[in-house]
Scaffold this motif. Structure first.
Motif, PDB file in Angstrom:
ATOM      1  N   GLY A  89       0.665  -1.329  -0.210  1.00  0.00           N
ATOM      2  CA  GLY A  89      -0.009  -0.153   0.046  1.00  0.00           C
ATOM      3  C   GLY A  89       0.797   1.062   0.064  1.00  0.00           C
ATOM      4  N   VAL A  90       2.027   1.304  -0.832  1.00  0.00           N
ATOM      5  CA  VAL A  90       2.893   2.334  -0.684  1.00  0.00           C
ATOM      6  C   VAL A  90       3.088   2.871  -1.979  1.00  0.00           C
ATOM      7  CG1 VAL A  90       5.309   3.231  -0.103  1.00  0.00           C
ATOM      8  CG2 VAL A  90       4.254   1.314   1.212  1.00  0.00           C
ATOM      9  N   PRO A  91       2.440   4.090  -2.080  1.00  0.00           N
ATOM     10  CA  PRO A  91       2.568   4.634  -3.564  1.00  0.00           C
ATOM     11  C   PRO A  91       3.923   5.592  -3.687  1.00  0.00           C
ATOM     12  CG  PRO A  91       1.095   5.955  -2.266  1.00  0.00           C
ATOM     13  CD  PRO A  91       1.592   4.779  -1.425  1.00  0.00           C
ATOM     14  N   VAL A  92       4.461   5.741  -4.788  1.00  0.00           N
ATOM     15  CA  VAL A  92       5.589   6.656  -5.149  1.00  0.00           C
ATOM     16  C   VAL A  92       5.383   7.703  -6.480  1.00  0.00           C
ATOM     17  CG1 VAL A  92       8.112   6.615  -5.451  1.00  0.00           C
ATOM     18  CG2 VAL A  92       7.226   4.823  -4.189  1.00  0.00           C
ATOM     19  N   GLY A  93       5.539   8.648  -6.202  1.00  0.00           N
ATOM     20  CA  GLY A  93       5.121   9.327  -7.392  1.00  0.00           C
ATOM     21  C   GLY A  93       6.342   9.469  -8.284  1.00  0.00           C
ATOM     22  N   LEU A  94       6.336   9.425  -9.598  1.00  0.00           N
ATOM     23  CA  LEU A  94       7.300   9.413 -10.682  1.00  0.00           C
ATOM     24  C   LEU A  94       7.497  10.507 -11.570  1.00  0.00           C
ATOM     25  CD1 LEU A  94       6.607   5.546 -11.910  1.00  0.00           C
ATOM     26  CD2 LEU A  94       8.217   6.590  -9.680  1.00  0.00           C
ATOM     27  N   ASN A  95       7.088  11.666 -11.029  1.00  0.00           N
ATOM     28  CA  ASN A  95       6.851  13.105 -11.900  1.00  0.00           C
ATOM     29  C   ASN A  95       7.585  14.246 -11.516  1.00  0.00           C
ATOM     30  OD1 ASN A  95       4.460  11.600 -13.429  1.00  0.00           O
ATOM     31  ND2 ASN A  95       3.606  11.768 -11.283  1.00  0.00           N
ATOM     32  N   LEU A  96       8.604  14.344 -12.315  1.00  0.00           N
ATOM     33  CA  LEU A  96       9.179  15.794 -11.948  1.00  0.00           C
ATOM     34  C   LEU A  96       8.196  16.957 -11.997  1.00  0.00           C
ATOM     35  CD1 LEU A  96      12.508  15.487 -14.508  1.00  0.00           C
ATOM     36  CD2 LEU A  96      12.277  15.211 -11.947  1.00  0.00           C
ATOM     37  N   PRO A  97       8.592  17.939 -11.487  1.00  0.00           N
ATOM     38  CA  PRO A  97       7.850  19.264 -11.369  1.00  0.00           C
ATOM     39  C   PRO A  97       7.590  19.742 -12.950  1.00  0.00           C
ATOM     40  CG  PRO A  97       9.426  19.534  -9.677  1.00  0.00           C
ATOM     41  CD  PRO A  97       9.808  18.303 -10.304  1.00  0.00           C
ATOM     42  N   ILE A  98       6.686  20.331 -13.182  1.00  0.00           N
ATOM     43  CA  ILE A  98       6.534  20.540 -14.934  1.00  0.00           C
ATOM     44  C   ILE A  98       7.325  21.564 -15.162  1.00  0.00           C
ATOM     45  CG2 ILE A  98       4.112  19.764 -14.770  1.00  0.00           C
ATOM     46  CD1 ILE A  98       3.416  22.736 -15.044  1.00  0.00           C
ATOM     47  N   ASP A  99       8.153  22.330 -14.166  1.00  0.00           N
ATOM     48  CA  ASP A  99       8.896  23.382 -14.599  1.00  0.00           C
ATOM     49  C   ASP A  99      10.524  23.028 -14.972  1.00  0.00           C
ATOM     50  OD1 ASP A  99       9.459  23.256 -12.301  1.00  0.00           O
ATOM     51  OD2 ASP A  99       9.208  25.323 -11.771  1.00  0.00           O
ATOM     52  N   GLN A 100      10.764  21.576 -14.654  1.00  0.00           N
ATOM     53  CA  GLN A 100      12.013  21.072 -14.693  1.00  0.00           C
ATOM     54  C   GLN A 100      12.016  19.970 -15.748  1.00  0.00           C
ATOM     55  OE1 GLN A 100      14.325  21.892 -12.617  1.00  0.00           O
ATOM     56  NE2 GLN A 100      12.825  23.375 -11.681  1.00  0.00           N
ATOM     57  N   PRO A 101      13.305  19.884 -16.449  1.00  0.00           N
ATOM     58  CA  PRO A 101      14.279  20.446 -16.346  1.00  0.00           C
ATOM     59  C   PRO A 101      14.635  22.040 -16.583  1.00  0.00           C
ATOM     60  CG  PRO A 101      14.674  19.098 -18.250  1.00  0.00           C
ATOM     61  CD  PRO A 101      13.235  18.914 -17.631  1.00  0.00           C
ATOM     62  N   ALA A 102      15.141  22.664 -16.114  1.00  0.00           N
ATOM     63  CA  ALA A 102      15.344  24.098 -16.309  1.00  0.00           C
ATOM     64  C   ALA A 102      16.776  24.415 -16.428  1.00  0.00           C
ATOM     65  CB  ALA A 102      14.640  24.986 -14.828  1.00  0.00           C
TER      66      ALA A 102
END
Length: 317
Positions: A57-70
């Protein structure tokens, strides 16, 4: 067309070849007019089996912030994020210069074509909002769910004293991918979503602003070897998609004599590509749990006819 099993898939060396390109294609494997490619491997039976990976029951997000890479790569503009009010009690926000493929993202089948031979399936028409065939919205309507497998190349190399730099062209060979799988004790199965970690986003963010600006103007970074051996391995492994934390899956600037892995995989073999996924927390969880497999989910945006989409991805243990 009935669901495909592993036995239904011809080996890479038995696929038909476009003679002028000297490259094999899978346009006849999944049926006329197909727009899912190897996502067809994610049958109800394959997805149901993948649910057994989510036991903690452990979720892990796989998404960078949408302003990255910068700064953004490949000539894209920075995303502009603006907050504004409708009234004294309501805030809203909007995005300008938002590139769906600017951060953690999917390359859809409208992203790359095989010269005059077209996009996946031999489609030669230009992308269009009015026609969703091969558009990212087709993937969005079904979602992408299956067993994820992480090959932690960065950790494997570091264990042998080899730190993979983020700003130097270097090829990750099929042999290395096999070595990592063997060292981790994982077997890539029919329909798996294959994730490959190099540590690129974390290392890129640690570079000086000047060095990042140089890379934005003249990209140089590692990636999976762009040659036929990589395509053969991925096809014969029956992966439903290839996902990396790299800007372009393959090395840059690349070698024309080796060719393009994008061309081999997207328009010819129909293997979706994920790029710039954030795999750092996932790597840590895999080490913590002693397991490199998990339930993987992704919900591409429903953008009619779109060429790509933000990842919107999770790993669940």
């Amino acid at each position: 067309m009935p669901p495909l099993t592993a036995d239904d898939i011809p080996a890479y060396d038995h696929l038909p070849v476009i003679e002028r390109l000297g490259l094999p294609h899978a346009w006849e494997v999944f049926g006329a007019g197909d727009d899912l490619g190897t996502l067809n491997y994610l049958t109800p039976a394959v997805v149901a089996a993948a649910l057994a990976e989510a036991t903690r029951g452990v979720p892990v997000g796989l998404n960078l912030p949408i302003d990255q890479p910068a700064p953004p790569l490949f000539g894209r503009e920075p995303t502009r994020h603006e907050f504004f009010t409708h009234d004294r009690n309501t805030w809203d926000d909007r995005l300008d210069a938002f590139f769906p493929q600017g951060s953690s993202q999917w390359d859809g089948f409208r992203h790359v074509r095989a010269r005059e031979f077209g996009f996946f399936g031999g489609v030669t028409a230009a992308p269009s909002r009015d026609r969703s065939w091969l558009g990212i919205d087709v993937w969005a309507r079904r979602g992408i769910v299956g067993r994820g497998v992480l090959l932690d190349v960065a950790a494997h190399l570091l264990g042998s004293g080899d730190d993979l730099p983020c700003d130097v062209e270097r090829a990750i060979t099929p042999e290395l991918l096999r070595q990592v799988a063997a060292a981790q004790g994982v077997e890539v199965r029919h329909g798996d979503l294959l994730l490959v970690r190099t540590g690129w986003p974390r290392k890129y963010a640690q570079l000086t602003p000047q060095r990042r600006a140089e890379l934005a103007a003249a990209p140089a970074f590692p990636g999976l070897h762009a040659g036929e051996q990589t395509a053969r391995l991925l096809w014969n492994w029956h992966v439903s998609a290839l996902i990396t934390d790299l800007p372009a899956v393959e090395p840059a600037p690349g070698d024309p004599a080796v060719g393009s892995l994008h061309r081999r995989l997207l328009p010819l073999l129909g293997i979706p590509l994920g790029e710039l996924f954030d795999l750092e927390a996932l790597s840590g969880r895999c080490r913590e749990f002693g397991s490199y497999t998990f339930l993987f989910t992704s919900a591409p945006i429903n953008l009619p006819g779109g060429c790509g989409s933000p990842a919107n991805a999770l790993a669940i243990f």
